[in-house]
Design a protein around this motif. Structure first.
Motif, short mmCIF file in Angstrom:
data_model
loop_
_atom_site.label_atom_id
_atom_site.label_comp_id
_atom_site.label_asym_id
_atom_site.label_seq_id
_atom_site.Cartn_x
_atom_site.Cartn_y
_atom_site.Cartn_z
N SER A 32 48.31 46.59 42.40
CA SER A 32 46.94 45.99 41.70
C SER A 32 45.85 46.06 42.90
O SER A 32 46.46 46.03 44.11
N ALA A 33 44.97 45.97 42.61
CA ALA A 33 43.69 45.54 43.53
C ALA A 33 42.45 44.83 42.77
O ALA A 33 42.30 45.17 41.39
N ARG A 34 42.07 43.94 43.22
CA ARG A 34 40.82 43.28 42.64
C ARG A 34 39.82 42.75 43.78
O ARG A 34 40.09 42.67 44.84
N GLU A 46 38.84 44.61 38.53
CA GLU A 46 40.37 44.75 38.62
C GLU A 46 40.89 45.91 38.40
O GLU A 46 40.42 46.40 37.24
N PHE A 47 41.96 46.42 39.06
CA PHE A 47 42.29 47.62 38.74
C PHE A 47 44.04 47.40 38.88
O PHE A 47 44.41 47.19 40.04
N PHE A 48 44.81 47.78 37.91
CA PHE A 48 46.05 47.17 38.27
C PHE A 48 47.05 48.42 37.00
O PHE A 48 46.50 49.05 36.18
N TRP A 58 47.47 52.68 33.66
CA TRP A 58 46.52 51.98 34.77
C TRP A 58 45.31 51.38 33.73
O TRP A 58 44.64 52.11 32.83
N THR A 59 44.75 50.36 34.32
CA THR A 59 43.86 49.41 33.78
C THR A 59 42.65 49.06 34.54
O THR A 59 43.22 48.73 35.69
N TRP A 80 46.33 54.07 44.91
CA TRP A 80 45.29 53.34 43.99
C TRP A 80 44.03 52.88 44.61
O TRP A 80 44.49 52.39 45.83
N GLU A 81 42.88 52.72 44.25
CA GLU A 81 41.83 52.16 44.78
C GLU A 81 40.82 51.60 43.80
O GLU A 81 40.47 52.11 42.96
N LEU A 82 40.57 50.30 44.02
CA LEU A 82 39.44 49.59 43.26
C LEU A 82 38.12 50.32 43.49
O LEU A 82 37.59 50.65 44.60
#
Length: 281
Positions: A32-34, A46-48, A58-59, A80-82
């Motif tokens: 995740s990243a937020r 938020e990206f997770f 992925w959401t 992954w990257e926000l």
């Protein structure tokens, strides 16, 4: 970093490493990243990832690379990257990559090697807003040892941390731990790189002494205190090497070497720097 690892002895060819779960499962795992900021700047980002019918989904606001057909990584890399907010919040974001060791027989001469990189970037933002961003990883591996019930899994963690405050008041930090089940005893770090040797023993086995798992957790964080704007970046790189036989580290005078019995983890400290930047009222 593999050149600095010397394996001792050999192990049964039946001892096998299967890979890492990175979405769902038990215990839970995720990437995740937020980013959080004052409500008047808009909705937090938020990206997770999560698990859906054995696949990875992925959401949120962000982008990802790598396989999604399975929630299990073996010899694959996922990144992954926000998304970057911009404006008064600055180009604030987090992300990472996870390169999982392939399924393989593990012994003294053929260890399983996994690499991670997490980063958090606090963009130059307007003073008066509390803004922070965090990248996080939680995963666990599966291994079996039918001919050696409750055989320990030896590991070495080689880590590097870079923290670069750029302006204002910024808090940069990171954490990394490898533990048995749900339990972890972190070890404090001094400096920006080093190694940790340890082992996962009987507590990481399921009921039959054959199936073993260990939990890997890591995060990076960048934020400011609100009254003072700030900017900076923190990166955490780590290589996790695992073997059924003890791993011996080649001495490195410039590194900080710490030993742990049983559970072990590493915690990176906080870097802060202030500049005289007034908060408007």
């Amino acid at each position: 970093m593999l050149s600095a690892v010397v394996a001792i002895g050999s192990a049964s060819a039946q001892s096998r490493f299967y890979g890492w779960t990175v979405a769902g499962g038990y215990p839970s795992s995720f990437l995740s990243a937020r980013a959080d900021w004052s409500s008047d700047l808009g909705v937090d980002y938020e990206f997770f990832n999560g698990e859906s019918a054995g696949a990875m989904t992925w959401t949120g606001q962000g982008s990802a690379t790598g396989p999604t057909a399975s929630n299990f990584l073996s010899g694959n890399t996922v990144g992954w990257e926000l998304a970057r907010r911009g404006g008064a919040a600055g180009a604030t974001y987090s992300g990472g990559s996870f390169s999982a060791a392939p399924a393989m027989f593990v012994n003294g001469s053929t260890p399983a090697v996994t690499q991670i990189h997490l980063y958090s970037v606090l963009g130059d933002n307007d003073p008066g807003y509390g803004i922070d961003t965090k990248a996080q990883l939680k995963s666990y591996f599966f291994a079996s040892s039918p001919e050696q019930p409750y055989a320990p899994m030896y590991y070495r963690i080689d880590w590097t941390l870079t923290a670069s405050p750029q302006s204002g008041d910024v808090n940069l930090s990171a954490m990394l731990s490898l533990s048995e089940g749900h339990y972890a005893t972190p070890l404090a770090l001094n400096g920006s790189s080093g190694s940790v040797l340890g082992q996962l023993g009987t507590a990481s086995y399921w009921y039959d002494g054959n199936w073993q798992y260990g939990t890997l957790e890591a995060w990076t964080y960048a934020g400011d205190g609100g009254s003072w704007g700030g900017a900076g970046r923190v990166d955490l790189w780590a290589t996790i090497t695992m073997s059924r036989q003890p791993l011996a580290a080649v001495p490195e005078p410039a590194s900080s070497l710490m030993l742990a019995l049983g559970l072990a983890g590493v915690v990176a400290g906080v870097a802060r720097r202030r500049h005289g930047r007034l908060h408007p009222h």
